[in-house]
Design an enzyme around this catalytic site. Sequence first.
Site, PDB file in Angstrom:
ATOM      1  N   GLU A 109       0.918   2.530  13.212  1.00 51.07           N
ATOM      2  CA  GLU A 109      -0.093   2.458  12.150  1.00 51.07           C
ATOM      3  C   GLU A 109      -1.231   1.631  12.722  1.00 51.07           C
ATOM      4  O   GLU A 109      -1.254   0.408  12.616  1.00 51.07           O
ATOM      5  CB  GLU A 109       0.516   1.823  10.895  1.00 51.07           C
ATOM      6  CG  GLU A 109      -0.344   2.015   9.646  1.00 51.07           C
ATOM      7  CD  GLU A 109      -1.405   0.937   9.490  1.00 51.07           C
ATOM      8  OE1 GLU A 109      -2.472   1.058  10.157  1.00 51.07           O
ATOM      9  OE2 GLU A 109      -1.166   0.001   8.739  1.00 51.07           O
ATOM     10  N   HIS A 136      -5.282  -0.049   1.106  1.00 50.70           N
ATOM     11  CA  HIS A 136      -5.804  -1.365   1.502  1.00 50.70           C
ATOM     12  C   HIS A 136      -7.006  -1.252   2.432  1.00 50.70           C
ATOM     13  O   HIS A 136      -7.702  -2.240   2.671  1.00 50.70           O
ATOM     14  CB  HIS A 136      -4.704  -2.201   2.163  1.00 50.70           C
ATOM     15  CG  HIS A 136      -4.376  -1.803   3.561  1.00 50.70           C
ATOM     16  ND1 HIS A 136      -3.615  -0.697   3.867  1.00 50.70           N
ATOM     17  CD2 HIS A 136      -4.715  -2.359   4.759  1.00 50.70           C
ATOM     18  CE1 HIS A 136      -3.500  -0.601   5.183  1.00 50.70           C
ATOM     19  NE2 HIS A 136      -4.149  -1.592   5.746  1.00 50.70           N
ATOM     20  N   GLU A 178     -10.997  -2.683  15.093  1.00 53.20           N
ATOM     21  CA  GLU A 178      -9.873  -3.379  15.732  1.00 53.20           C
ATOM     22  C   GLU A 178      -9.456  -2.741  17.049  1.00 53.20           C
ATOM     23  O   GLU A 178      -8.776  -3.352  17.854  1.00 53.20           O
ATOM     24  CB  GLU A 178      -8.643  -3.474  14.815  1.00 53.20           C
ATOM     25  CG  GLU A 178      -8.851  -4.369  13.615  1.00 53.20           C
ATOM     26  CD  GLU A 178      -7.598  -4.514  12.775  1.00 53.20           C
ATOM     27  OE1 GLU A 178      -6.657  -3.733  12.955  1.00 53.20           O
ATOM     28  OE2 GLU A 178      -7.570  -5.430  11.938  1.00 53.20           O
ATOM     29  N   ASP A 218       0.867  -1.174   0.000  1.00 49.79           N
ATOM     30  CA  ASP A 218       0.000   0.000   0.000  1.00 49.79           C
ATOM     31  C   ASP A 218       0.909   1.231   0.000  1.00 49.79           C
ATOM     32  O   ASP A 218       1.352   1.703   1.051  1.00 49.79           O
ATOM     33  CB  ASP A 218      -0.913  -0.022   1.234  1.00 49.79           C
ATOM     34  CG  ASP A 218      -1.904   1.127   1.262  1.00 49.79           C
ATOM     35  OD1 ASP A 218      -1.710   2.117   0.530  1.00 49.79           O
ATOM     36  OD2 ASP A 218      -2.873   1.043   2.042  1.00 49.79           O
TER      37      ASP A 218
END
Length: 550
Positions: free
Chosen positions: A348, A498, A357, A255
């Site tokens: 990240e 992505h 998440e 990415d």
Amino acid sequence: MCSTKMAHPMKTTCLSSTNAGEKDVDETVRDLDEEDDDDGWLEYDEEVEMGHQGAKCLFCQAMLPSVEEVLFKHSMDVHRFDIREIKRKHDMDCIAYIKFINFIRAKNVSSSDINAVSSTSDAPWDCDDYMRPILSNDSLLLFDIESLEDPDQPNPSQADTQDNLTEVRIPASKYQALLRRLQSAEQRATLAEESLSRALQDLNMAKDFAQKLVASPLSVGEGYPSPISGKTHQEDQCYFDSYAHYSIHEEMLKDRVRTESYRDFIYDNQHIFKNKVVLDVGCGTGILSMFAARAGAKQVIGVDQSEIIYQAMDIVRQNKLDDTISLIKGRMEDISIPVDKVDVIISEWMGYFLLFESMLDTVLYARDKFLTEGGMVYPDLCTLSVVAISDSESHASHVAFWDGVYGFKMTCMKSCVLEETSVDYVCPEKVMSDAAMVKCLDVTSVNVKDLEFVTEFKLKASRDGDCTALVGFFDVIFEKNCKRMVMFSTGPSSQHTHWKQTVFLLRKPIPLKEGEVLSGKIKCRRDPTDLRSLVVTFDLEGEKLKYLVR
């Protein structure tokens, strides 16, 4: 169960403790002696009969020569307890009788307590748990309570109990039926016991989790416990395992928008990293750690719970950066690091719809515990936005499709389809409104409690069309203390990443004219059944639409 030995296919023996003419049925098999008899009956060897071992009273420690002595004489004379009355009152069969005996043995209740039980529905022994014997070789369990229904049977209390151990014969079919009933009840009792054990384990796990949740570290400001920080290693391991395979890291590294934005921020702002201690949260393959080391960091500490960190260690050594970079395997919430404080945190952490998440929880935990005063977290700003799209073809493919499937209606499936979001690339030509920002996060100061929010928004239509879905995307910004600001977007009109976009299909398309405003409200919170997933609810045109982001 006792062992058996069969002398003839149609012969066996039952324990009995009755006078001649009585037909008591033994519930278990004992040593069977061979007897040459072809009359189709099953016989029992009296020499090993349980009656010779005596019988223990239900309500005291007295040992009597036989079961009948206990049930029909001693119990009546001493304890004023009549088994025949109990049997009649509760319509007791042999299974209920076994439970009844084991209940009294287990609970040590008195005869007056038993006599006080008024009806079958109140019977405290009506539970499969009481199919398991409390006393080994309990003679009372072998008595056939159903034999009391025989009107021709003499009253056992009037019989000569001194010589009452006689042979009784029953049909093999009845014996086998009773044996199967006993085995089935025992199996049910075992299953019930296992189910209860699992329920207690689940209850204890929930209790432990709640305690850890309350006791977990608090974020800055008003203070709010992080559910993710409170999860145990075992509870969260599936999440980390998903990052163990190389393919997901290959996708992220390829990415270019993502990886080059981080690289450009670090290399173009080396003054932020020069001679500083840097913490890389969720380091993966270590790419951000190596960028920071090349930018002049004095020390870089990478932390990751996934197995990929072992490959990261090889990568760091291969690039001769192991004198600057140290990698630690473990959850950020569980480990200690080789320094008290760090100057910069990079990570990240972004997921689908930005917050999926919940990795930001871990970054905020690291910030509050390890970041020195005046230190910085990057990226420092993130915005979350929604936009309206018109894509009738996609809507028909996923929603209207269920109106007729090979000639059958399957409209009940629509609720399942509409409940979950999809992650896909949205063609920019499908966008039909201005974007509306619904959340802005300053990562240097945000609290965990701010990650659940309710926001009103307005979408102004840029053309005529039917709004078939709302689409969520986010922007990432590296700004504070930067000589050169760097940012990237995951929106439909931007270069692909992505993360793609998150699509919320509407149940029914909403027609809009150019310039018309679609007003709504969004509520975003954690899924209580899966704390890394999200529940997103839209109030739109008077309709409430609920989605899962997972």
